[in-house]
Scaffold this active site. Sequence first.
Site, short mmCIF file in Angstrom:
data_model
loop_
_atom_site.label_atom_id
_atom_site.label_comp_id
_atom_site.label_asym_id
_atom_site.label_seq_id
_atom_site.Cartn_x
_atom_site.Cartn_y
_atom_site.Cartn_z
N PRO A 2 0.83 -1.20 0.00
CA PRO A 2 0.00 0.00 0.00
C PRO A 2 0.86 1.25 0.00
CG PRO A 2 -0.84 -1.60 1.56
CD PRO A 2 0.49 -2.12 1.09
N GLU A 3 0.56 2.17 -0.92
CA GLU A 3 1.31 3.41 -1.04
C GLU A 3 0.45 4.56 -0.49
OE1 GLU A 3 4.34 3.45 -1.85
OE2 GLU A 3 4.71 1.61 -2.96
#
Length: 271
Positions: A2-3
């Site tokens: 997840p960014e």
Amino acid sequence: MPELPEVETTRRGIAPHLLGRRVLDVVVREPRLRWPVTAALAEGLCGQTVTAVTRRGKYLLLGNDRGHALLHLGMSGSLRILPADAPVGRHDHLDLVLEGGRCLRLTDPRRFGAALWAGPAPFEHPLLRALGPEPFDARFDAAYLRTQAQGRRAAVKTFIMDSHVVVGVGNIYASEALFLAGIHPQRAAGRVSHERYGALVEAIREVLTQAIEAGGTTLRDFVGSEGRPGYFRQSLRVYERAGAPCRRCGTPLRAVRLGQRSSYYCPHCQR
């Protein structure tokens, strides 16, 4: 992993369910995450009302009158709001039980996430204090990047992925932003002009904004706080499209390895 857009999507999803709610209990089923979950987390949260749900880079902060809890999703973690008595899965490692019969549940198959107590001064925490500016901060501009890049021979893509330079520009979004700005990912950071850094700043903001609005990018495991996947992948211009025609000029896209990561670009549009 997840960014920034995935973490921001999660923050927006959980915030309405947490703000103004009292934490009744912290249920830790598996304390062995990236860093051990200690008793300080429950001591800081239990009996307290959540007053803030914020983000710094890829970290989420839950604030109350005592301080802040610091959460990270790791490689494949997710946070969801569920009924407090919802069946527990194999990888459901931690619940924050809320008044009203719901809980915030951390699910993390690879256990690379984190749930820590950061105290009343979270930005002085070792995980946060050395981070660069947020990409939407006013101080993140062409002049800042040009100054940071002085004398650097490292590739510009590696440079903008450095969280000490700017937070939240992960592999996917770096490739996409460099394409929009017309900059080759292998160009030395110190050889990018002030004008082109201005274009890159705008491209980074545009790509991240679009990804947040689409709910993030689903590659393997990511789902948002309500269990729904992000849809930005459908709009990717270059990432994981090696050999496909450039959407702008039709030239076959290429891939190159930079810092053990695959980087995607158009040999015609990016110089």
